[in-house]
Design a protein around this motif. Structure first.
Motif, PDB file in Angstrom:
ATOM      1  N   ASN B 147       0.831  -1.211   0.000  1.00  0.00           N
ATOM      2  CA  ASN B 147       0.000   0.000   0.000  1.00  0.00           C
ATOM      3  C   ASN B 147       0.860   1.253   0.000  1.00  0.00           C
ATOM      4  OD1 ASN B 147       1.012   0.166   2.610  1.00  0.00           O
ATOM      5  ND2 ASN B 147      -0.772  -0.874   3.462  1.00  0.00           N
ATOM      6  N   ILE B 148       2.018   1.173  -0.636  1.00  0.00           N
ATOM      7  CA  ILE B 148       2.925   2.325  -0.629  1.00  0.00           C
ATOM      8  C   ILE B 148       2.266   3.537  -1.283  1.00  0.00           C
ATOM      9  CG2 ILE B 148       4.099   1.717  -2.803  1.00  0.00           C
ATOM     10  CD1 ILE B 148       6.714   2.675  -1.463  1.00  0.00           C
ATOM     11  N   HIS B 149       1.316   3.300  -2.138  1.00  0.00           N
ATOM     12  CA  HIS B 149       0.668   4.416  -2.811  1.00  0.00           C
ATOM     13  C   HIS B 149      -0.243   5.210  -1.882  1.00  0.00           C
ATOM     14  CE1 HIS B 149      -1.884   0.826  -3.215  1.00  0.00           C
ATOM     15  NE2 HIS B 149      -2.899   1.646  -3.066  1.00  0.00           N
ATOM     16  N   THR B 150      -0.524   4.672  -0.684  1.00  0.00           N
ATOM     17  CA  THR B 150      -1.327   5.446   0.270  1.00  0.00           C
ATOM     18  C   THR B 150      -0.480   6.522   0.954  1.00  0.00           C
ATOM     19  OG1 THR B 150      -0.892   3.893   2.062  1.00  0.00           O
ATOM     20  CG2 THR B 150      -2.870   3.501   0.718  1.00  0.00           C
ATOM     21  N   LYS B 151       0.818   6.444   0.760  1.00  0.00           N
ATOM     22  CA  LYS B 151       1.705   7.490   1.300  1.00  0.00           C
ATOM     23  C   LYS B 151       2.382   8.184   0.117  1.00  0.00           C
ATOM     24  CE  LYS B 151       3.867   4.265   3.975  1.00  0.00           C
ATOM     25  NZ  LYS B 151       2.964   3.223   4.471  1.00  0.00           N
ATOM     26  N   HIS B 152       3.175   9.205   0.424  1.00  0.00           N
ATOM     27  CA  HIS B 152       3.958   9.879  -0.602  1.00  0.00           C
ATOM     28  C   HIS B 152       5.425   9.472  -0.486  1.00  0.00           C
ATOM     29  CE1 HIS B 152       0.466  12.546  -1.090  1.00  0.00           C
ATOM     30  NE2 HIS B 152       1.004  12.834  -2.278  1.00  0.00           N
ATOM     31  N   THR B 153       6.060   9.342  -1.630  1.00  0.00           N
ATOM     32  CA  THR B 153       7.493   9.010  -1.655  1.00  0.00           C
ATOM     33  C   THR B 153       8.245  10.142  -2.328  1.00  0.00           C
ATOM     34  OG1 THR B 153       6.959   6.656  -1.867  1.00  0.00           O
ATOM     35  CG2 THR B 153       9.198   7.328  -2.455  1.00  0.00           C
ATOM     36  N   ARG B 154       9.224  10.672  -1.626  1.00  0.00           N
ATOM     37  CA  ARG B 154      10.010  11.795  -2.153  1.00  0.00           C
ATOM     38  C   ARG B 154      10.974  11.266  -3.200  1.00  0.00           C
ATOM     39  NH1 ARG B 154      12.497  13.240   2.305  1.00  0.00           N
ATOM     40  NH2 ARG B 154      10.871  14.689   2.937  1.00  0.00           N
ATOM     41  N   THR B 155      10.878  11.798  -4.414  1.00  0.00           N
ATOM     42  CA  THR B 155      11.826  11.376  -5.454  1.00  0.00           C
ATOM     43  C   THR B 155      12.460  12.556  -6.175  1.00  0.00           C
ATOM     44  OG1 THR B 155      10.123  11.276  -7.166  1.00  0.00           O
ATOM     45  CG2 THR B 155      10.524   9.244  -5.909  1.00  0.00           C
ATOM     46  N   LEU B 156      11.901  13.747  -5.995  1.00  0.00           N
ATOM     47  CA  LEU B 156      12.362  14.904  -6.767  1.00  0.00           C
ATOM     48  C   LEU B 156      12.811  15.972  -5.788  1.00  0.00           C
ATOM     49  CD1 LEU B 156      12.514  16.493  -9.486  1.00  0.00           C
ATOM     50  CD2 LEU B 156      10.098  17.073  -9.145  1.00  0.00           C
ATOM     51  N   VAL B 157      14.087  16.393  -5.879  1.00  0.00           N
ATOM     52  CA  VAL B 157      14.631  17.335  -4.901  1.00  0.00           C
ATOM     53  C   VAL B 157      15.439  18.426  -5.578  1.00  0.00           C
ATOM     54  CG1 VAL B 157      14.706  15.648  -3.016  1.00  0.00           C
ATOM     55  CG2 VAL B 157      16.710  15.933  -4.488  1.00  0.00           C
ATOM     56  N   ALA B 182      13.787  16.226   4.658  1.00  0.00           N
ATOM     57  CA  ALA B 182      12.559  16.213   5.466  1.00  0.00           C
ATOM     58  C   ALA B 182      12.341  17.514   6.227  1.00  0.00           C
ATOM     59  CB  ALA B 182      12.595  15.042   6.430  1.00  0.00           C
ATOM     60  N   VAL B 183      13.413  18.291   6.455  1.00  0.00           N
ATOM     61  CA  VAL B 183      13.233  19.525   7.219  1.00  0.00           C
ATOM     62  C   VAL B 183      12.886  20.706   6.329  1.00  0.00           C
ATOM     63  CG1 VAL B 183      14.898  18.660   8.922  1.00  0.00           C
ATOM     64  CG2 VAL B 183      15.629  20.382   7.280  1.00  0.00           C
ATOM     65  N   LEU B 184      13.031  20.541   5.033  1.00  0.00           N
ATOM     66  CA  LEU B 184      12.756  21.639   4.095  1.00  0.00           C
ATOM     67  C   LEU B 184      11.317  21.543   3.596  1.00  0.00           C
ATOM     68  CD1 LEU B 184      16.122  21.435   2.166  1.00  0.00           C
ATOM     69  CD2 LEU B 184      15.356  23.381   3.539  1.00  0.00           C
ATOM     70  N   PRO B 185      10.754  22.666   3.176  1.00  0.00           N
ATOM     71  CA  PRO B 185       9.375  22.615   2.681  1.00  0.00           C
ATOM     72  C   PRO B 185       9.256  21.657   1.504  1.00  0.00           C
ATOM     73  CG  PRO B 185      10.132  24.887   2.881  1.00  0.00           C
ATOM     74  CD  PRO B 185      11.320  24.019   3.111  1.00  0.00           C
ATOM     75  N   ALA B 186       8.164  20.916   1.485  1.00  0.00           N
ATOM     76  CA  ALA B 186       7.967  19.901   0.437  1.00  0.00           C
ATOM     77  C   ALA B 186       6.577  20.048  -0.166  1.00  0.00           C
ATOM     78  CB  ALA B 186       8.131  18.515   1.037  1.00  0.00           C
ATOM     79  N   PHE B 187       6.462  19.534  -1.352  1.00  0.00           N
ATOM     80  CA  PHE B 187       5.153  19.515  -2.014  1.00  0.00           C
ATOM     81  C   PHE B 187       4.747  18.066  -2.215  1.00  0.00           C
ATOM     82  CE2 PHE B 187       1.590  20.896  -4.239  1.00  0.00           C
ATOM     83  CZ  PHE B 187       1.459  20.243  -5.454  1.00  0.00           C
ATOM     84  N   PHE B 188       3.549  17.731  -1.763  1.00  0.00           N
ATOM     85  CA  PHE B 188       3.065  16.354  -1.904  1.00  0.00           C
ATOM     86  C   PHE B 188       2.092  16.329  -3.084  1.00  0.00           C
ATOM     87  CE2 PHE B 188       5.032  14.661   1.805  1.00  0.00           C
ATOM     88  CZ  PHE B 188       5.200  15.756   2.636  1.00  0.00           C
ATOM     89  N   ALA B 189       2.615  15.823  -4.175  1.00  0.00           N
ATOM     90  CA  ALA B 189       1.833  15.890  -5.418  1.00  0.00           C
ATOM     91  C   ALA B 189       0.918  14.682  -5.560  1.00  0.00           C
ATOM     92  CB  ALA B 189       2.791  15.948  -6.603  1.00  0.00           C
ATOM     93  N   GLU B 190      -0.252  14.941  -6.089  1.00  0.00           N
ATOM     94  CA  GLU B 190      -1.146  13.811  -6.397  1.00  0.00           C
ATOM     95  C   GLU B 190      -0.849  13.337  -7.814  1.00  0.00           C
ATOM     96  OE1 GLU B 190      -2.731  12.144  -4.301  1.00  0.00           O
ATOM     97  OE2 GLU B 190      -2.334  13.570  -2.685  1.00  0.00           O
ATOM     98  N   LEU B 191       0.383  13.061  -8.028  1.00  0.00           N
ATOM     99  CA  LEU B 191       0.859  12.556  -9.314  1.00  0.00           C
ATOM    100  C   LEU B 191       1.461  11.187  -9.063  1.00  0.00           C
ATOM    101  CD1 LEU B 191       2.532  15.879 -10.493  1.00  0.00           C
ATOM    102  CD2 LEU B 191       0.439  14.862 -11.444  1.00  0.00           C
ATOM    103  N   ARG B 192       1.422  10.318 -10.081  1.00  0.00           N
ATOM    104  CA  ARG B 192       1.687   8.912  -9.811  1.00  0.00           C
ATOM    105  C   ARG B 192       2.898   8.386 -10.565  1.00  0.00           C
ATOM    106  NH1 ARG B 192      -4.081   6.541 -11.315  1.00  0.00           N
ATOM    107  NH2 ARG B 192      -3.551   7.684 -13.225  1.00  0.00           N
ATOM    108  N   VAL B 193       3.523   7.407  -9.917  1.00  0.00           N
ATOM    109  CA  VAL B 193       4.674   6.736 -10.511  1.00  0.00           C
ATOM    110  C   VAL B 193       4.387   5.239 -10.521  1.00  0.00           C
ATOM    111  CG1 VAL B 193       7.151   6.304 -10.334  1.00  0.00           C
ATOM    112  CG2 VAL B 193       6.221   8.486  -9.550  1.00  0.00           C
ATOM    113  N   LYS B 194       4.613   4.622 -11.660  1.00  0.00           N
ATOM    114  CA  LYS B 194       4.330   3.198 -11.798  1.00  0.00           C
ATOM    115  C   LYS B 194       5.615   2.413 -11.561  1.00  0.00           C
ATOM    116  CE  LYS B 194       2.489   4.270 -15.848  1.00  0.00           C
ATOM    117  NZ  LYS B 194       1.820   4.148 -17.163  1.00  0.00           N
ATOM    118  N   HIS B 195       5.554   1.526 -10.607  1.00  0.00           N
ATOM    119  CA  HIS B 195       6.719   0.691 -10.302  1.00  0.00           C
ATOM    120  C   HIS B 195       6.459  -0.703 -10.834  1.00  0.00           C
ATOM    121  CE1 HIS B 195       9.088  -1.864  -7.249  1.00  0.00           C
ATOM    122  NE2 HIS B 195       9.940  -1.419  -8.151  1.00  0.00           N
TER     123      HIS B 195
END
Lengths: 442, 250, 493
Positions: B147-157, B182-195
């Motif tokens: 269920n990793i898609h229920t969370k966000h994964t940081r991939t773009l920095v 993790a301490v810097l402001p982040a954007f949690f996008a509702e965009l998807r990555v297919k693994h």
């Protein structure tokens, strides 16, 4: 030296009796409030009625003040020296008011002491003469004979006596060393705790803080470790407290370019970004003093910022100095600086300022202004000058002048009402304090 | 580093993909590189001592500007492998870094949004929703262990040269990017990555299960239950719905 | 009642009476001639109180000597306030502690820092262990400056609190003490007899704790036992300003002196952790430090090996040795007399603890002993002296200096004149072996100088130096002139 104790509580509850035993060069010691004959005989201290304070000649006394609401009396007594014994806000007191007037008392004092390490660290960042009245060193570091009794002094008690002696003998050798010694003791304690608790971010942070105050380059290592531990524990709200702190450490080392880059990373709000831009300008123009002071200020090390700015002669330093005086509640100095700047706005040459700094003629633009009925009201660091003026008038017992100043405060009247309410609260708190002392006297 | 380069650019940011590969021949690498070439500016790759033609394949793409082939594999020393890739990537003085695995595909919407995501100065990282495709490229798995898609994964920095980058030194399950973000402001996008790492036939899934059990028989680095769930006969699968261009992500 | 229970009851009664006398302060010190307290004065603010408490709580039969340990210590006002205290002012180049100890004339001596604050009854309890067991001649109380288990880190608010603790401790640990490996604290009591055998404290170790520990280890090498009192606690103050001066230097010197490998041992003197050799008895005796006035930076120990070809009576031997000893100005010599007693009984020659007489029978053994004597003693330089020869006052100083400061393994003194330069000769070219008069030779430690043989007048013994040794000459190398070569390869000097 004569001492007058202005306590928050009755003699029975007074928590600093041991420190009174250790007062150096003890001559006449008085307690403002009631004491039984037994208490007097036992302590060698005599009570003083509050009514006597009105005509008291404080010029040969050192005041030991443990409530901020004694501040008007401190100002009226004009003592030789004032020692502020700061405490965390007691239960039942208005915390905002307590913190504010404690800060004002500390700013007025010649020496600050506290049993709270949090307050000790905060005050260390505001001013140079702060004693921590507690400690973890397990051995005796001094001795004092008083008649038949021999007192062995703990580390902080030895520091306490040296700090007091240093007030009236500032020129004697080692007079200022006690501050460094105590910081070193705290640093050593936390470094040893890091060895015992290698996965605890707070002890590493405290070690880093004390090492930073000492100018010890090991500060960076401990801060880095603390930062890493915060991340591992998923405590991610540490960009300012931890990462930005690196910029203060680098500023102290003289690595200003790196310090600016580190600050920039943490700058997101409008104010922070414009500060970062200004820092870049100073970096490019070689104004290292102004830059260094600003780096300290954004890291809340106002004491270092003031130290740097007071040694700069350029006009740009003055508004920054004023801002830092206000931030550290040195409001008397701030008003003096502002007045001198206003007086000399049409004169050339330099004007000596308190603390040894000098002011170039030419006035001083405020950080911002607000408009009230067509008049610009200067504001420094978010605090309007009339508020500062009014508060100082109030503390000096000039009630009408205080009211006039508060009425000049910009805004829809809400701010002025708040200030009047605070005025009433202050008077009530002072009254409660003295009422308690009066009760003791019976 | 250019002295004049602003810390956070709101336009003209270069996007560099970073990837570690090992014996990807016959898998998805070629497709991944093809797709990446369509929306990133550079690709840097660390080849973990592949013994097939993975390196040759990487070289065949013009946007692969840096390829380092290790002499010996660092597979079992994951922290070192991640550090090597990170150091290679930052040596190119990048603006933004996209951490991509050799079996990850960004949905079309994500590719279209990419420039807008990086040409701003409000946040320094972007996290996406990762979906584990199962048994094929049409469905993803969704259940208790998957269920990793229920969370966000940081991939773009955003790369900030003077920042303090920290990656914990572990041998397995090392985060793909420094924890410091993790301490810097982040954007949690509702965009998807297919693994597509699990988009395998049953026999291949079994082989993967056996490899995990060999590496981590006591479940020190991962959950034994999750390992066992690889062999589930009837995993709960959800059909993937590609978003049409005009559809906005929720 | 049985005999045993009567006996126990008697013992208990006696113990009770003793306790009463002790508590009432009615017991005298268990020593007839009192105790000398040597107080190291460093802290102007504390010294007076330290002396005051020593006066108050040590009884009448103590002698106090105060030694100023730095130039800034204000001695005159202290001397005025305490007229009964002998004060030794600070003098650069002189170790005041060893000087003060030389003045001690009582059976017991104590060495105390001015940071030590004593309590009633402290000294009596510290003397008893040496009376309980005569081999115990060094005793220390527990304190925050002691090493290992003797270290007690305590703070008291007042002297009343301290007294209460001390009384409780004395009561609970009545007469208790136990043996320890080493002591290093700021308060130490020892017998004068032992002091004369061990000598002074080694200032080369820089830090007082290390000097005390070193002294204790040297005492142990003589078979003496060290005791830590379980009953007695003294309170030690700690200056806020931590002084690390000389710490590293002192620690390294200590480790080197006792053959301890720094990488293999744990050392943290601030925490009271000091490594000691596993078995001091198997180590070579460490050189003694003379009592009395001496250089703070001691000159290296020189072992003077004295030999005589003549058969001397005890009296003659003694006189020869005394003559040689009195002649030489060098301040740090261990005298080792190597005698071939032939068929005589071993003569009695009184020597100092650090000196020795080696008596062998037969010339072969005698020559062998002379060749190898340097292996027995740890000193930097060995000088050979003939009991029959005359040497000028600075001879040992000069030749030892040449060994110390030069690169030669072995130095030959051509004549007795001063201020001669040294040259180095790495072996004589040619097949003829060099032979040098033994009585004009000095060499550095760690080597066997060569073969010693009989010579002809004026030189009774000759040394054929080892072929790999670098030889230096005071006065320059002998001329490369064949006319100076004699048959047999001997070189005339």
């Amino acid at each position: 030296m004569n001492y007058l104790i202005l306590s928050r509580v009755s003699w029975e509850e007074y928590p600093y009796k041991r420190l009174l035993d250790l007062l150096p060069e003890r001559a006449d010691i008085c307690f403002a409030g009631g004491m039984t004959p037994e208490q007097q005989a036992c302590s060698g201290i005599r009570p003083v009625a509050l009514t006597e304070l009105n005509t008291w000649d404080g010029g040969s006394f050192t005041l030991l003040v443990s409530s901020p609401y004694w501040l008007p009396d401190v100002l009226a007594l004009q003592p030789a020296y004032t020692v502020a014994l700061l405490e965390p806000c007691p239960e039942g007191e208005n915390e905002i008011m307590w913190e504010k007037y404690s800060a004002l008392l500390a700013a007025r004092a010649d020496l600050v002491g506290t049993v709270s390490e949090r307050l000790y660290l905060e005050q260390n960042l505001c001013r140079p003469r702060v004693v921590y009245l507690s400690g973890d060193y397990p051995l005796s570091c001094g001795l004092l004979r008083r008649g038949e009794r021999l007192f062995f002094l703990s580390d902080y008690e030895e520091v306490w006596t040296r700090a007091l002696t240093g007030l009236w003998q500032p020129a004697c050798s080692g007079a200022g060393d006690w501050l460094v010694i105590q910081r070193r003791l705290r640093a050593d304690f936390y470094v040893s705790m890091c060895g015992k608790m290698p996965h605890q971010p707070t002890v590493h942070y405290l070690a880093a803080t004390y090492l930073y105050l000492l100018g010890d380059e090991a500060a960076e290592r401990y801060l880095a470790k603390s930062f890493e531990l915060m991340l591992l524990h998923d405590y991610t709200d540490c960009l300012h407290s931890h990462y930005r702190f690196f910029s203060a450490i680098e500023a102290k080392k003289g690595n200003l370019a790196l310090a600016v880059a580190q600050y920039e990373i943490t700058a997101f709000t409008e104010e922070e970004r414009s500060t970062a831009v200004q820092m870049r300008r100073w970096l490019d123009s070689g104004d290292s003093g102004l830059l260094q002071a600003e780096l300290y200020r954004v890291n809340e090390d106002v004491a270092e910022a003031i130290r740097v700015l007071e040694n700069l002669s350029c006009p740009e330093a003055q508004p920054l100095l004023l801002q830092n005086y206000i931030a550290s509640f040195q409001w008397e100095k701030a008003l003096q600086l502002q007045r001198l700047a206003a007086l000399s706005s049409s004169e050339a040459g330099v004007i000596p300022l308190p603390g040894g700094a000098v002011l170039q003629g030419g006035g001083m633009p405020p950080a911002s202004t607000a408009l009230l009925a067509g008049t610009e009201i200067p504001s420094y660091g978010g605090v309007q000058l009339p508020v500062i003026e009014g508060t100082m008038h109030l503390l000096h017992g000039r009630r009408h002048a205080a009211i006039r100043s508060f009425l000049r405060v910009a805004g829809a009247g809400g701010e002025a009402r708040t200030l009047f309410a605070e005025m009433a609260d202050l008077e009530e708190a002072a009254g409660r304090l003295k009422g308690g002392a009066d009760d003791e006297q019976g | 580093m250019s002295k004049d380069k602003p810390l956070r650019k709101t336009s003209g940011n270069r996007l560099t993909a970073m990837m570690q590969v090992r014996n990807e021949s016959g898998r998805y690498l070629e497709q991944v590189l093809e797709e990446l070439s369509g929306f990133v500016d550079d690709i840097v790759i660390v080849d973990d001592a592949s013994t097939d033609d993975t390196a040759r394949l990487c070289h065949s793409f013009a946007k692969v500007t840096k390829l380092v082939t290790l002499e010996g594999p660092l597979f079992h020393r994951e922290w070192e492998l991640r550090q090597t890739l990170w150091e290679l990537a930052v040596s190119t003085d990048p603006d933004w870094l996209l951490s991509v695995d050799a079996d990850e595909f960004y949905e079309e919407e994500a590719k279209r949004e990419m420039r807008r995501l990086i040409d701003q100065d409000a946040y320094d990282s972007v996290a996406f929703r990762l979906y584990d495709f199962w048994g094929g490229t049409t469905h993803y798995r969704e259940d208790e262990h998957w269920n990793i898609h229920t969370k966000h994964t940081r991939t773009l920095v955003r790369y900030l040269p003077q920042f303090y980058y920290f990656t914990p030194q572990m041998n397995h399950h090392v985060p793909r990017l420094p924890l410091s973000y993790a301490v810097l402001p982040a954007f949690f996008a509702e965009l998807r990555v297919k693994h597509y790492g699990w988009a395998l036939p049953p026999e291949a899934l079994r082989q993967k299960y056996e490899r995990y059990m060999e590496l981590d028989p006591e479940g020190k680095w991962g959950s034994l239950e999750q390992y066992r769930s690889i062999l589930d006969d009837n995993p709960n699968l959800v059909e993937w719905q590609e978003r049409r261009e005009h559809e906005r992500p929720e | 009642m049985s005999y045993e229970s009567d006996y126990s009851a008697s013992i208990e009664r006696l113990a009770g009476r003793y306790r009463y006398l002790e508590q009432e302060g009615l017991l005298p010190l268990p020593v007839k001639d009192g105790v000398t307290l040597v107080v190291l004065l460093r802290h102007a603010g504390w010294a007076a109180e330290c002396l005051n408490l020593l006066h108050q709580h040590s009884g009448a039969s103590v002698t106090l000597i105060g030694v100023a340990m730095n130039r800034d210590f204000p001695l005159p006002p202290l001397a005025e306030a305490f007229p009964g205290v002998t004060c030794i002012p600070y003098e650069s180049g002189n170790d005041g502690v060893n000087e003060a100890l030389a003045y001690a004339g009582t059976s017991y001596v104590a060495l105390i820092e001015d940071t030590v604050m004593v309590s009633p009854g402290w000294i009596g309890h510290l003397l008893w262990p040496s009376i309980d067991v005569p081999a115990v001649q060094v005793i220390a109380p527990r304190s925050s400056t002691e090493l290992g288990e003797g270290r007690e880190q305590l703070h008291f608010g007042t002297d009343l609190e301290l007294s209460a603790y001390v009384s409780h401790s004395l009561g609970r640990q009545q007469g208790g003490w136990h043996e320890v490996e080493v002591l290093g604290g700021s308060c130490l009591i020892f017998t004068r007899e032992l002091l004369l055998r061990v000598g002074g404290f080694d200032p080369g170790l820089v830090r007082r704790q290390l000097m005390v520990a070193d002294w204790c280890l040297r005492a142990r090498q003589l078979g003496i036992r060290l005791a830590l009192s379980d009953a007695v606690y003294v309170h030690s103050l700690h200056p806020l300003e931590v002084d690390h001066e000389g710490k590293q230097e002192g620690e390294q010197a200590y480790l080197a002196k006792w053959g301890l490998d720094a990488s293999a041992v744990k050392m943290d003197t601030d925490a009271g952790i000091l490594p000691v050799p596993a078995d001091v008895s198997i180590l070579l005796p460490r050189p003694g430090i003379p009592l009395g006035r001496s250089a703070v930076a001691p000159v290296p120990l020189v072992t003077a090996v004295v030999f005589s070809d003549e058969i001397l009576t005890s009296g003659q031997s003694l006189r020869s040795l005394q003559r040689l000893q009195e002649q030489q100005s060098y301040g740090n010599i261990r005298w080792v007399w190597v005698r071939d007693i032939r068929s005589e009984a071993l003569p009695e020659i009184a020597v100092r603890e650090q000196d020795a007489v080696i008596a062998v029978q037969g010339e072969k053994s005698w020559l062998h002993a002379l060749e190898n004597v340097s292996a027995l003693y740890g000193s930097e330089i060995v000088v050979y002296l003939s009991a029959s020869a005359d040497y000028d006052t600075h001879y040992v100083e000069r030749i030892a200096g040449a060994v110390r400061h030069g690169s030669a393994d072995l130095v030959v003194s051509r004549t007795g004149s001063a201020m001669e330069e040294t040259a180095t000769d790495h072996g004589w070219p040619g097949p003829t072996a060099k032979k040098l008069p033994l009585e004009r030779i000095a060499h550095r430690s760690g080597i066997v100088p060569g073969r010693i043989t009989r010579g002809e007048p004026p030189y009774s013994l000759l040394l054929a130096p080892g072929p790999s040794l670098a030889i230096g000459y005071i006065g320059g190398p002998p001329e490369l002139n064949a006319s100076n070569m004699q048959a047999g390869g001997e070189v005339c000097l």
